[in-house]
Design a protein around this motif. Structure first.
Motif, PDB file in Angstrom:
ATOM      1  N   ALA A 152      -2.384  64.703 -20.042  1.00  0.00           N
ATOM      2  CA  ALA A 152      -1.198  63.849 -19.925  1.00  0.00           C
ATOM      3  C   ALA A 152      -0.253  64.355 -18.846  1.00  0.00           C
ATOM      4  CB  ALA A 152      -0.482  63.790 -21.268  1.00  0.00           C
ATOM      5  N   SER A 153      -0.376  65.622 -18.496  1.00  0.00           N
ATOM      6  CA  SER A 153       0.543  66.219 -17.525  1.00  0.00           C
ATOM      7  C   SER A 153       0.392  65.645 -16.127  1.00  0.00           C
ATOM      8  CB  SER A 153       0.326  67.739 -17.463  1.00  0.00           C
ATOM      9  OG  SER A 153      -1.007  68.037 -17.066  1.00  0.00           O
ATOM     10  N   ALA A 160      -0.549  55.116 -20.313  1.00  0.00           N
ATOM     11  CA  ALA A 160       0.146  54.008 -20.968  1.00  0.00           C
ATOM     12  C   ALA A 160       1.669  54.049 -20.848  1.00  0.00           C
ATOM     13  CB  ALA A 160      -0.262  53.949 -22.447  1.00  0.00           C
ATOM     14  N   PRO A 161       2.314  55.212 -20.919  1.00  0.00           N
ATOM     15  CA  PRO A 161       3.783  55.231 -20.807  1.00  0.00           C
ATOM     16  C   PRO A 161       4.308  54.703 -19.469  1.00  0.00           C
ATOM     17  CG  PRO A 161       2.989  57.282 -21.769  1.00  0.00           C
ATOM     18  CD  PRO A 161       1.781  56.549 -21.259  1.00  0.00           C
ATOM     19  N   TYR A 162       3.415  54.556 -18.498  1.00  0.00           N
ATOM     20  CA  TYR A 162       3.846  54.131 -17.164  1.00  0.00           C
ATOM     21  C   TYR A 162       3.428  52.693 -16.855  1.00  0.00           C
ATOM     22  CZ  TYR A 162       4.811  59.035 -16.937  1.00  0.00           C
ATOM     23  OH  TYR A 162       5.305  60.283 -17.223  1.00  0.00           O
ATOM     24  N   ALA A 163       3.142  51.925 -17.905  1.00  0.00           N
ATOM     25  CA  ALA A 163       2.728  50.530 -17.721  1.00  0.00           C
ATOM     26  C   ALA A 163       3.788  49.718 -16.973  1.00  0.00           C
ATOM     27  CB  ALA A 163       2.437  49.891 -19.083  1.00  0.00           C
ATOM     28  N   GLN A 164       5.055  49.982 -17.247  1.00  0.00           N
ATOM     29  CA  GLN A 164       6.138  49.258 -16.574  1.00  0.00           C
ATOM     30  C   GLN A 164       6.116  49.513 -15.069  1.00  0.00           C
ATOM     31  OE1 GLN A 164       9.127  47.277 -17.730  1.00  0.00           O
ATOM     32  NE2 GLN A 164       9.069  46.978 -15.513  1.00  0.00           N
ATOM     33  N   LEU A 172       1.167  60.923 -10.757  1.00  0.00           N
ATOM     34  CA  LEU A 172       0.509  59.714 -10.260  1.00  0.00           C
ATOM     35  C   LEU A 172       1.463  58.525 -10.276  1.00  0.00           C
ATOM     36  CD1 LEU A 172      -2.947  60.155 -12.021  1.00  0.00           C
ATOM     37  CD2 LEU A 172      -2.481  60.344  -9.567  1.00  0.00           C
ATOM     38  N   ALA A 173       2.273  58.433 -11.314  1.00  0.00           N
ATOM     39  CA  ALA A 173       3.241  57.334 -11.401  1.00  0.00           C
ATOM     40  C   ALA A 173       4.237  57.403 -10.251  1.00  0.00           C
ATOM     41  CB  ALA A 173       3.977  57.398 -12.741  1.00  0.00           C
ATOM     42  N   LYS A 174       4.615  58.595  -9.873  1.00  0.00           N
ATOM     43  CA  LYS A 174       5.551  58.768  -8.760  1.00  0.00           C
ATOM     44  C   LYS A 174       4.940  58.271  -7.454  1.00  0.00           C
ATOM     45  CE  LYS A 174       8.574  62.244  -6.642  1.00  0.00           C
ATOM     46  NZ  LYS A 174       9.005  63.667  -6.662  1.00  0.00           N
ATOM     47  N   LEU A 219      -7.052  64.384  -9.041  1.00  0.00           N
ATOM     48  CA  LEU A 219      -6.487  64.262 -10.386  1.00  0.00           C
ATOM     49  C   LEU A 219      -7.313  63.292 -11.225  1.00  0.00           C
ATOM     50  CD1 LEU A 219      -2.625  64.226  -9.765  1.00  0.00           C
ATOM     51  CD2 LEU A 219      -4.007  66.056 -10.755  1.00  0.00           C
ATOM     52  N   ARG A 220      -7.841  62.259 -10.592  1.00  0.00           N
ATOM     53  CA  ARG A 220      -8.700  61.322 -11.323  1.00  0.00           C
ATOM     54  C   ARG A 220      -9.956  62.033 -11.825  1.00  0.00           C
ATOM     55  NH1 ARG A 220      -9.483  57.913  -7.636  1.00  0.00           N
ATOM     56  NH2 ARG A 220     -11.616  58.270  -6.990  1.00  0.00           N
ATOM     57  N   GLN A 221     -10.469  62.960 -11.020  1.00  0.00           N
ATOM     58  CA  GLN A 221     -11.710  63.634 -11.372  1.00  0.00           C
ATOM     59  C   GLN A 221     -11.522  64.768 -12.367  1.00  0.00           C
ATOM     60  OE1 GLN A 221     -12.361  63.912  -6.999  1.00  0.00           O
ATOM     61  NE2 GLN A 221     -14.501  63.521  -7.473  1.00  0.00           N
ATOM     62  N   VAL A 222     -10.377  65.411 -12.349  1.00  0.00           N
ATOM     63  CA  VAL A 222     -10.185  66.575 -13.224  1.00  0.00           C
ATOM     64  C   VAL A 222      -9.142  66.344 -14.309  1.00  0.00           C
ATOM     65  CG1 VAL A 222     -10.719  68.081 -11.274  1.00  0.00           C
ATOM     66  CG2 VAL A 222      -8.331  67.708 -11.890  1.00  0.00           C
ATOM     67  N   GLY A 223      -8.363  65.264 -14.201  1.00  0.00           N
ATOM     68  CA  GLY A 223      -7.216  65.101 -15.075  1.00  0.00           C
ATOM     69  C   GLY A 223      -7.425  64.249 -16.312  1.00  0.00           C
ATOM     70  N   ARG A 224      -8.653  63.775 -16.555  1.00  0.00           N
ATOM     71  CA  ARG A 224      -8.873  62.957 -17.745  1.00  0.00           C
ATOM     72  C   ARG A 224      -8.510  63.766 -18.994  1.00  0.00           C
ATOM     73  NH1 ARG A 224     -13.355  61.941 -14.502  1.00  0.00           N
ATOM     74  NH2 ARG A 224     -13.465  59.821 -13.701  1.00  0.00           N
ATOM     75  N   GLY A 225      -7.691  63.177 -19.817  1.00  0.00           N
ATOM     76  CA  GLY A 225      -7.280  63.875 -21.026  1.00  0.00           C
ATOM     77  C   GLY A 225      -6.079  64.771 -20.812  1.00  0.00           C
TER      78      GLY A 225
END
Length: 259
Positions: free
Chosen positions: A117-118, A150-154, A123-125, A109-115
């Motif tokens: 948001a889905s 950013a929405p997952y900063a908490q 990843l947050a989970k 996901l790091r390699q293909v998921g840039r840009g």
């Protein structure tokens, strides 16, 4: 051994324009041997975006009965290009029963998921995964999403309290990458320096130019460090503030008293 040599040769031939990817995909689907499927996937991964033409065949093996094959399938998907990779299937891999496969899916996901948001929710989970390696990989991948993470900063900030030092440092690095969204957690980010196990690594992150904006909100924490009897902690604060320019001016009187 002969199979490995043959695959190596085929991989080299592909670099000269030979249509090897489709042949390898056919062999991938026909093989009953997990070790051979794994080796074929490794070869396809080395082809990079050339293997995008057979992404469907590769994706099929993210559900392979052999965990080592699933692992290699996710690694390969991460190497074939941002456009071709099936993000939905990679996200599903984050819930795999094997920790190494979850790590591979997170890295993909790091390699293909840039840009994209889905990918951020998946990843947050993973930040709450029971495995240290999975949590660390997820933090690294989430950091790469920048504003989409950013929405997952908490959730990331909660990992600053992780019992594992590597995860704690990874959370600090991730928050630094998330930028403005992490400003409310500046004080907690600075308090990480209190942990002896992470002090050196955390200090190096704090010394980066991108961290200057976090110093003012955490000014009182750095003042405590300057007044600390712990020389290592005090020294780390001085080094960090030395990279902050005008932001460090309010703490100049405290530093002068150290002379």
């Amino acid at each position: 051994e002969l199979r490995k040599q043959a695959l190596s040769c085929l991989g080299k031939l592909a670099m000269f324009g030979f249509p090897i990817a489709s042949r390898l995909a056919d062999s991938l689907g026909a093989s009953d041997l997990g070790v051979l499927r794994k080796d074929i996937l490794q070869t396809l991964g080395k082809l990079g975006d050339v293997a995008a033409t057979v992404v469907t065949a590769i994706t099929k093996h993210t559900k392979d009965e052999d965990a080592s094959v699933r692992l290699e399938a996710f690694r390969t998907l991460g190497m074939i290009g941002e456009v071709a990779a099936p993000v939905t299937e990679i996200i599903e891999g984050c819930a795999d029963s094997h920790r190494d496969v979850r790590i591979a899916a997170s890295n993909a996901l790091r390699q293909v998921g840039r840009g994209a948001a889905s990918v951020a929710p998946a990843l947050a989970k993973l930040l709450c995964d029971s495995d240290v390696g999975v949590r660390s990989a997820a933090l690294e991948s989430l950091a790469s999403l920048r504003e989409h993470g950013a929405p997952y900063a908490q959730v990331v900030a909660e990992r600053l309290q992780d019992e594992d030092p590597t995860v704690c440092v990874g959370a600090l690095s991730c928050l630094a990458a998330l930028g403005e969204a992490a400003l409310p957690f500046a004080r907690v980010m600075a308090e990480v320096l209190q942990r002896e196990q992470v002090l050196d690594r955390a200090a190096k992150i704090w010394e980066k130019p991108t961290m200057v904006k976090f110093v003012s909100p955490a000014c009182s924490v750095f003042e405590e460090y300057l007044n600390s009897k712990n020389l290592k902690k005090c020294g780390a604060a001085i080094l960090i503030l030395g990279h902050c320019g005008a932001v460090a001016v309010p703490l100049v009187p405290t530093m002068v008293r150290l002379l």
